[in-house]
Design a protein around this motif. Structure first.
Motif, short mmCIF file in Angstrom:
data_model
loop_
_atom_site.label_atom_id
_atom_site.label_comp_id
_atom_site.label_asym_id
_atom_site.label_seq_id
_atom_site.Cartn_x
_atom_site.Cartn_y
_atom_site.Cartn_z
N VAL A 15 0.85 -1.19 0.00
CA VAL A 15 0.00 0.00 0.00
C VAL A 15 0.89 1.24 0.00
O VAL A 15 1.80 1.35 0.80
CB VAL A 15 -0.92 0.03 1.23
N GLN A 16 0.59 2.15 -0.90
CA GLN A 16 1.28 3.44 -0.93
C GLN A 16 0.30 4.51 -0.51
O GLN A 16 -0.86 4.50 -0.94
CB GLN A 16 1.84 3.72 -2.32
N LEU A 17 0.76 5.44 0.32
CA LEU A 17 -0.11 6.46 0.88
C LEU A 17 0.40 7.84 0.51
O LEU A 17 1.61 8.10 0.53
CB LEU A 17 -0.16 6.33 2.40
N GLN A 18 -0.51 8.72 0.18
CA GLN A 18 -0.18 10.10 -0.19
C GLN A 18 -1.07 11.04 0.59
O GLN A 18 -2.27 11.11 0.34
CB GLN A 18 -0.37 10.30 -1.69
N ALA A 19 -0.46 11.77 1.52
CA ALA A 19 -1.22 12.72 2.32
C ALA A 19 -1.19 14.10 1.68
O ALA A 19 -0.19 14.50 1.06
CB ALA A 19 -0.64 12.79 3.73
N THR A 63 -6.81 -3.58 -1.89
CA THR A 63 -7.22 -4.15 -0.61
C THR A 63 -7.24 -3.13 0.50
O THR A 63 -6.97 -3.44 1.66
CB THR A 63 -6.29 -5.32 -0.23
N PHE A 64 -7.55 -1.89 0.15
CA PHE A 64 -7.57 -0.80 1.12
C PHE A 64 -8.48 -1.12 2.29
O PHE A 64 -8.20 -0.78 3.45
CB PHE A 64 -8.01 0.49 0.43
N TRP A 119 -11.30 -0.77 9.65
CA TRP A 119 -11.40 -1.08 8.23
C TRP A 119 -12.76 -0.74 7.64
O TRP A 119 -12.85 -0.34 6.47
CB TRP A 119 -11.07 -2.55 7.99
N ARG A 120 -13.80 -0.87 8.40
CA ARG A 120 -15.14 -0.60 7.88
C ARG A 120 -15.65 0.76 8.34
O ARG A 120 -16.77 1.16 8.01
CB ARG A 120 -16.07 -1.72 8.35
N ASN A 136 -13.98 3.76 1.49
CA ASN A 136 -13.28 2.60 0.95
C ASN A 136 -13.42 2.49 -0.57
O ASN A 136 -12.50 2.03 -1.26
CB ASN A 136 -13.78 1.32 1.61
N ALA A 137 -14.54 2.92 -1.10
CA ALA A 137 -14.74 2.85 -2.55
C ALA A 137 -13.76 3.74 -3.30
O ALA A 137 -13.47 3.51 -4.47
CB ALA A 137 -16.17 3.22 -2.89
#
Length: 125
Positions: A1-5, A27-28, A52-53, A73-74
């Motif tokens: 997973v790569q994250l960009q703030a 799979t976020f 997660w939810r 999540n979408a």
């Protein structure tokens, strides 16, 4: 997973900012997400986390009632709405992903698996 703030900036005390964190990967939804911050000369500290939810959230006492964490999540997105900002909120804010699917969240930074690059938030008095 790569994250960009993103979404940081300069704001006056009492103002608001909304931070966003975009995640890559299909799979976020398998990750709890957290926001942490680090001020100059201080250790990184927990700010908020969401399961997660999105059914469970947790906040640091210092931001309760002022900050709200949410996720879509979408869209592979997590947000941190920050209201009533104070000069002591000034820090670099990081989003992080914790590979856990549970009804709880963790607040220890060392348990998070992936980190974004950080976005600067500066609150002037």
């Amino acid at each position: 997973v790569q994250l960009q703030a993103s979404g940081g900036g300069l704001v006056q005390a009492g103002g608001s900012l909304r931070l966003s964190c975009a995640a890559s990967g299909r799979t976020f939804y398998n990750y709890a997400m957290g926001w942490f911050r680090q001020a100059p000369g201080k250790e990184r500290e927990f700010v908020a986390a969401i399961a997660w939810r999105g059914h469970t959230t947790s906040y640091a006492e210092s931001v309760k009632g002022r900050f709200t964490i949410s996720r879509e999540n979408a869209k592979n997105m997590v947000y941190l709405q920050m209201n009533s900002l104070k000069p002591e909120d000034t820090a670099v804010y990081y989003c992080a992903a914790d590979r856990v699917v549970a009804n709880w969240v963790r607040t220890d930074s060392y348990k998070y698996d992936y980190w974004g690059q950080g976005t600067q938030v500066t609150v002037s008095s």
